[in-house]
Motif scaffolding. Structure first.
Motif, mmCIF file in Angstrom:
data_model
loop_
_atom_site.group_PDB
_atom_site.id
_atom_site.type_symbol
_atom_site.label_atom_id
_atom_site.label_comp_id
_atom_site.label_asym_id
_atom_site.label_seq_id
_atom_site.Cartn_x
_atom_site.Cartn_y
_atom_site.Cartn_z
ATOM 1 N N ARG A 1 0.834 -1.197 0.000
ATOM 2 C CA ARG A 1 0.000 0.000 0.000
ATOM 3 C C ARG A 1 0.872 1.252 0.000
ATOM 4 N NH1 ARG A 1 -5.064 0.588 0.765
ATOM 5 N NH2 ARG A 1 -5.288 -1.479 1.705
ATOM 6 N N PHE A 2 0.576 2.143 -0.937
ATOM 7 C CA PHE A 2 1.300 3.400 -1.036
ATOM 8 C C PHE A 2 0.433 4.400 -1.794
ATOM 9 C CE2 PHE A 2 4.008 6.425 -3.210
ATOM 10 C CZ PHE A 2 4.778 6.885 -2.162
ATOM 11 N N PRO A 3 0.359 5.638 -1.331
ATOM 12 C CA PRO A 3 1.020 6.179 -0.146
ATOM 13 C C PRO A 3 0.384 5.707 1.152
ATOM 14 C CG PRO A 3 -0.368 7.834 -1.159
ATOM 15 C CD PRO A 3 -0.389 6.657 -2.080
ATOM 16 N N GLY A 4 1.170 5.809 2.231
ATOM 17 C CA GLY A 4 0.660 5.411 3.536
ATOM 18 C C GLY A 4 -0.276 6.439 4.138
ATOM 19 N N TRP A 5 -0.182 7.688 3.699
ATOM 20 C CA TRP A 5 -1.068 8.730 4.196
ATOM 21 C C TRP A 5 -2.405 8.658 3.465
ATOM 22 C CZ3 TRP A 5 -0.946 11.550 8.401
ATOM 23 C CH2 TRP A 5 0.275 11.822 9.027
ATOM 24 N N LEU A 6 -3.495 8.522 4.245
ATOM 25 C CA LEU A 6 -4.847 8.459 3.713
ATOM 26 C C LEU A 6 -5.692 9.526 4.400
ATOM 27 C CD1 LEU A 6 -5.304 4.579 4.026
ATOM 28 C CD2 LEU A 6 -4.329 5.815 2.091
ATOM 29 N N PHE B 1 -0.345 13.142 -3.530
ATOM 30 C CA PHE B 1 1.005 13.651 -3.757
ATOM 31 C C PHE B 1 2.034 12.748 -3.086
ATOM 32 C CE2 PHE B 1 -1.897 17.287 -3.685
ATOM 33 C CZ PHE B 1 -1.687 17.793 -4.953
ATOM 34 N N VAL B 2 3.175 12.548 -3.774
ATOM 35 C CA VAL B 2 4.258 11.704 -3.263
ATOM 36 C C VAL B 2 5.588 12.393 -3.540
ATOM 37 C CG1 VAL B 2 2.961 9.570 -3.596
ATOM 38 C CG2 VAL B 2 4.422 10.422 -5.435
ATOM 39 N N ARG B 3 6.655 11.850 -2.962
ATOM 40 C CA ARG B 3 8.001 12.395 -3.161
ATOM 41 C C ARG B 3 8.842 11.414 -3.977
ATOM 42 N NH1 ARG B 3 10.819 14.389 2.236
ATOM 43 N NH2 ARG B 3 10.851 12.130 2.587
ATOM 44 N N VAL C 1 4.997 12.074 1.375
ATOM 45 C CA VAL C 1 5.278 13.450 1.763
ATOM 46 C C VAL C 1 5.149 13.552 3.285
ATOM 47 C CG1 VAL C 1 4.541 15.856 1.538
ATOM 48 C CG2 VAL C 1 4.437 14.320 -0.439
ATOM 49 N N ASP C 2 6.052 14.284 3.922
ATOM 50 C CA ASP C 2 5.976 14.512 5.368
ATOM 51 C C ASP C 2 4.930 15.600 5.616
ATOM 52 O OD1 ASP C 2 6.289 15.004 8.040
ATOM 53 O OD2 ASP C 2 8.481 15.066 7.995
ATOM 54 N N TRP C 3 3.680 15.177 5.763
ATOM 55 C CA TRP C 3 2.593 16.148 5.863
ATOM 56 C C TRP C 3 2.611 16.911 7.180
ATOM 57 C CZ3 TRP C 3 0.890 17.603 1.540
ATOM 58 C CH2 TRP C 3 0.723 16.717 0.475
ATOM 59 N N TRP C 4 3.119 16.303 8.246
ATOM 60 C CA TRP C 4 3.221 17.067 9.490
ATOM 61 C C TRP C 4 4.194 18.228 9.309
ATOM 62 C CZ3 TRP C 4 6.837 18.821 12.833
ATOM 63 C CH2 TRP C 4 6.370 19.326 14.055
ATOM 64 N N TYR C 5 5.333 17.962 8.684
ATOM 65 C CA TYR C 5 6.294 19.037 8.453
ATOM 66 C C TYR C 5 5.714 20.083 7.504
ATOM 67 C CZ TYR C 5 10.487 21.525 7.036
ATOM 68 O OH TYR C 5 11.395 22.514 6.772
ATOM 69 N N TRP C 6 4.954 19.635 6.497
ATOM 70 C CA TRP C 6 4.376 20.588 5.550
ATOM 71 C C TRP C 6 3.418 21.541 6.263
ATOM 72 C CZ3 TRP C 6 5.249 21.903 0.599
ATOM 73 C CH2 TRP C 6 4.287 22.697 -0.037
ATOM 74 N N ALA C 7 2.582 21.019 7.149
ATOM 75 C CA ALA C 7 1.630 21.889 7.853
ATOM 76 C C ALA C 7 2.333 22.888 8.753
ATOM 77 C CB ALA C 7 0.660 21.035 8.663
ATOM 78 N N HIS C 8 3.499 22.524 9.309
ATOM 79 C CA HIS C 8 4.210 23.391 10.244
ATOM 80 C C HIS C 8 5.375 24.133 9.600
ATOM 81 C CE1 HIS C 8 2.144 20.459 12.809
ATOM 82 N NE2 HIS C 8 2.196 21.353 13.792
ATOM 83 N N SER C 9 5.571 23.991 8.290
ATOM 84 C CA SER C 9 6.780 24.518 7.657
ATOM 85 C C SER C 9 6.836 26.038 7.631
ATOM 86 C CB SER C 9 6.900 23.977 6.227
ATOM 87 O OG SER C 9 5.750 24.337 5.469
ATOM 88 N N ARG C 10 5.695 26.718 7.749
ATOM 89 C CA ARG C 10 5.694 28.175 7.735
ATOM 90 C C ARG C 10 5.914 28.772 9.124
ATOM 91 N NH1 ARG C 10 3.286 30.043 2.905
ATOM 92 N NH2 ARG C 10 4.254 28.785 1.271
ATOM 93 N N LEU C 11 5.987 27.926 10.143
ATOM 94 C CA LEU C 11 6.188 28.405 11.508
ATOM 95 C C LEU C 11 7.673 28.512 11.821
ATOM 96 C CD1 LEU C 11 3.547 26.268 13.461
ATOM 97 C CD2 LEU C 11 3.257 28.558 12.489
ATOM 98 N N ALA C 12 7.988 29.346 12.774
ATOM 99 C CA ALA C 12 9.363 29.429 13.265
ATOM 100 C C ALA C 12 9.709 28.125 13.980
ATOM 101 C CB ALA C 12 9.509 30.613 14.216
ATOM 102 N N VAL D 1 14.736 16.427 -3.635
ATOM 103 C CA VAL D 1 13.431 15.787 -3.530
ATOM 104 C C VAL D 1 12.412 16.592 -4.334
ATOM 105 C CG1 VAL D 1 11.565 15.169 -1.966
ATOM 106 C CG2 VAL D 1 13.925 14.766 -1.294
ATOM 107 N N HIS D 2 11.571 15.884 -5.088
ATOM 108 C CA HIS D 2 10.509 16.522 -5.866
ATOM 109 C C HIS D 2 9.171 15.931 -5.440
ATOM 110 C CE1 HIS D 2 13.143 18.451 -8.984
ATOM 111 N NE2 HIS D 2 13.966 17.533 -8.523
ATOM 112 N N ILE D 3 8.186 16.804 -5.237
ATOM 113 C CA ILE D 3 6.830 16.353 -4.931
ATOM 114 C C ILE D 3 6.015 16.394 -6.218
ATOM 115 C CG2 ILE D 3 4.721 16.823 -3.633
ATOM 116 C CD1 ILE D 3 6.365 17.926 -1.396
ATOM 117 N N VAL D 4 5.386 15.271 -6.541
ATOM 118 C CA VAL D 4 4.595 15.142 -7.762
ATOM 119 C C VAL D 4 3.300 14.420 -7.423
ATOM 120 C CG1 VAL D 4 6.635 15.073 -9.253
ATOM 121 C CG2 VAL D 4 5.690 12.940 -8.362
ATOM 122 N N GLN D 5 2.365 14.441 -8.346
ATOM 123 C CA GLN D 5 1.172 13.623 -8.172
ATOM 124 C C GLN D 5 1.547 12.155 -8.353
ATOM 125 O OE1 GLN D 5 -2.690 15.000 -9.568
ATOM 126 N NE2 GLN D 5 -1.666 16.701 -10.605
#
Length: 626
Positions: free
Chosen positions: A81-86, A124-126, A136-147, A230-234
């Motif tokens: 199964r991939f991606p693991g994020w659902l 989306f995958v890397r 994709v590291d979605w936790w990091y993506w959600a927090h990437s704009r924070l200090a 690293v590239h993020i693509v569909q």
């Protein structure tokens, strides 16, 4: 009722071979490496292909007993199964689905909703140029704009995915990727919700972060150190998977030397430097004489070695065959062409049965049939063909990326393969007329531009496997005729274009001047003789005339006809989807190196079949007047 996820055996090589992403019934999987295949494999024999690829043999995927492809420990080929994020389409909550969460025969469902709707894979995958694939590291993506200090203040930063705090949201007042966002609902410092959120407007393309150095089916301790961007693509994007597949027809051995090789051998033996080469064997001067002989006669090294061995009784040091991992050039067309061009065909067998056909125009004086007969060499009908297709590996991000072998463990010496039985039609052109046409200065100038574009393309090395060391006018002509013929046969015989494939034999150094059109899916279509029947007289001559009439006009003309470069890397001229292009699986070169002008002619270049088309039009005009 438990679901059944099916993959046909032939699809385990192409298009869903090792490393490919498979979407089926709303779920997404990736094919694991052959090191994880079960022992119940089916051997596939093809000594010629195995020798060229340096493999000890081939195996086809086993026939599954339970039709479940999401369990690596079952008899079927493992798909992970991939991606693991659902995410849940109802509550929009995201979850990281682990292998221990899998339930045989049941899709993943949302544990937070009472109705337990199915979870949907993130789109989306890397990937990276070294062939790695990861979530994709979605936790990091959600927090990437924070200090950094605010990012670390999220109390569940280490296990936010376990607590199901991420959500995949859709905005009502926006469109496109800007409307999508990932939000963290974990509890922050002081009991306040984190609330970190970022939209997906700029998610596609190169991103910061480190590559995991692995593919989803590999263990974490099997990862490699990867420094690629690293590239993020569909996950269904075309650059996620570039399979490297080689195919060969099962050709029986024959003791009769091919006619083309006989003529080349005679030219070598009559060359002024041949006695000097024999005297210089074992010295550096031998390479000089060999090079001069090859330049004048287009003789391959293997033929020169054979003739030298016969003349001296001691074979010269043979030139090594090119390996796919070093040069990428594996020529498998030579033996096939010699079999079709032989004066005496081999005896009929289960794997290879051919017979001589024709246009039925011998002695014909009426036009356009007489002119057509003068341009065509011979027709060979293949009542039975066996093709073996082997997957050596795959690439990601770019066709020139790092080749990832089908065996990602590096321990196995066999390759995954499949065999297909079918039928086909071999069409050759008149060699003398073809040589005179391609030596026309206007033809040479016209093809020179395509040759320059090919040399500048990053696919030059890949396409050299089909065209040879240099693109010749005859290859581009034969390749275009093959496309036009497949399109016409799809109307005349009822086969879909995706059910037919081409093999172009257009390398002048081997005396090739023909093409093969054959069925590509023998288990479903093409084994009942329909294609061969269409190649018999008088049907085939009529098909060729209709093909030329259709090729003379395109709905995109005059733009298509006058184009100086279109398609991938500007490798096509007068060729577009409306007139020439085929499904990718039907073409050897990925719908490149095509030009209708070389077939029917234009204001800049004479076409090989221009005389036939002119005679056909004059005949039609005369008939209309009557």
């Amino acid at each position: 009722m438990k679901r059944k996820l099916r993959v046909r055996q032939a699809q385990t090589v192409l298009p869903f071979g090792v490393g490919a992403v498979l979407d089926v019934q709303g779920e997404s999987f990736v094919a694991a490496g052959i090191e994880r295949w079960p022992d119940l494999k089916t051997p596939v024999s093809c000594e010629r292909l195995a020798a060229r690829l340096g493999s000890k043999g081939f195996y086809a995927a086993p026939h599954t007993l339970n039709d479940r492809y999401d369990q690596p420990d079952r008899p079927g080929v493992p798909y992970v199964r991939f991606p693991g994020w659902l995410f849940c389409g109802s509550c929009r909550g995201m979850a990281r689905y682990l292998r221990e969460n899998e339930k045989p025969g049941e899709p993943p469902v949302c544990a937070s909703c009472a109705a337990a709707p199915r979870l949907t894979p993130m789109r989306f995958v890397r990937i990276c140029a070294d062939g790695h694939l990861d979530d994709v590291d979605w936790w990091y993506w959600a927090h990437s704009r924070l200090a950094p200090e605010l990012r670390d203040s999220c109390s569940e930063s280490d296990n936010a995915w376990k607590a199901r705090r991420l959500s995949f949201r859709v905005a009502d007042r926006a469109t496109g990727l800007e409307a999508l966002s990932v939000r963290c609902g974990a509890t922050g410092a002081g009991g306040k919700p984190c609330g970190a959120e970022r939209d997906l407007l700029d998610v596609l393309g190169p991103q910061s972060g480190h590559c995991s150095g692995r593919n989803p089916w590999q263990r974490w301790d099997a990862r490699s150190s990867c420094g690629q961007q690293v590239h993020i693509v569909q996950r269904t994007a075309g650059n996620v998977y570039y399979p490297v597949v080689y195919s060969a027809l099962d050709i029986p051995q024959t003791d009769e030397p091919p006619r083309a090789e006989q003529s080349v051998a005679a030219a070598v033996l009559a060359h002024d430097y041949w006695p000097l080469l024999l005297d210089a064997l074992g010295t550096r001067r031998a390479d000089t004489f060999r090079g001069m002989i090859k330049e004048d006669t287009d003789a391959p090294d293997g033929l020169i070695d054979q003739l030298a061995a016969e003349a001296t009784g001691a074979p010269t040091t043979p030139s090594p065959e090119p390996k796919p991992g070093k040069t990428g050039k594996v020529d498998l067309s030579r033996d096939e062409w010699y079999a079709f061009d032989a004066t005496r065909f081999p005896e009929a067998a289960k794997e290879f049965t051919i017979r001589r056909g024709g246009l039925g125009l011998d002695g014909e004086k009426e036009e356009p049939w007489a002119t057509l007969d003068a341009h065509v060499g011979k027709v060979v009908l293949a009542d039975r063909l066996r093709e073996v297709r082997a997957l050596t590996g795959f690439r990601r991000h770019s066709p020139n990326g790092t080749l990832v072998p089908a065996d990602t463990s590096g321990r196995l010496r066999w390759l995954p393969a499949t065999e297909v039985y079918g039928e086909g039609i071999v069409l050759t052109l008149d060699e003398e007329r073809l040589t005179a046409w391609e030596n026309d200065p206007r033809v040479q100038v016209h093809v020179r531009g395509v040759r320059a574009d090919l040399e500048a393309s990053f696919r030059a090395e890949q396409l050299a496997e089909a065209v040879g060391s240099e693109l010749s006018p005859r290859f581009q002509l034969l390749h275009t005729v093959a496309h036009l013929l497949i399109r016409q046969l799809s109307f005349d015989s009822g086969y879909t274009t995706a059910s037919l494939r081409e093999r172009v034999y257009g390398r002048p150094e081997y005396g090739q001047h023909g093409l093969l059109i054959y069925t590509a899916a023998g288990d479903a279509e093409g084994t009942l003789g329909g294609l061969v029947r269409q190649g018999e007289a008088p049907h085939f001559a009529e098909t060729l005339i209709r093909m030329l009439e259709a090729a003379a006009w395109c709905s995109a003309d005059p733009l298509c006809a006058e184009h100086t470069g279109q398609g991938f890397g500007n490798l096509n001229r007068a060729a577009c989807h409306a007139c020439t292009l085929l499904p990718e699986t039907s073409c050897e070169t990925g719908n490149t190196l095509l030009d209708r002008a070389l077939v029917v002619g234009s204001a800049r270049v004479p076409g090989y079949f221009t005389d036939v088309l002119t005679a056909s039009r004059e005949y039609a005009a005369a008939t209309a007047q009557e």
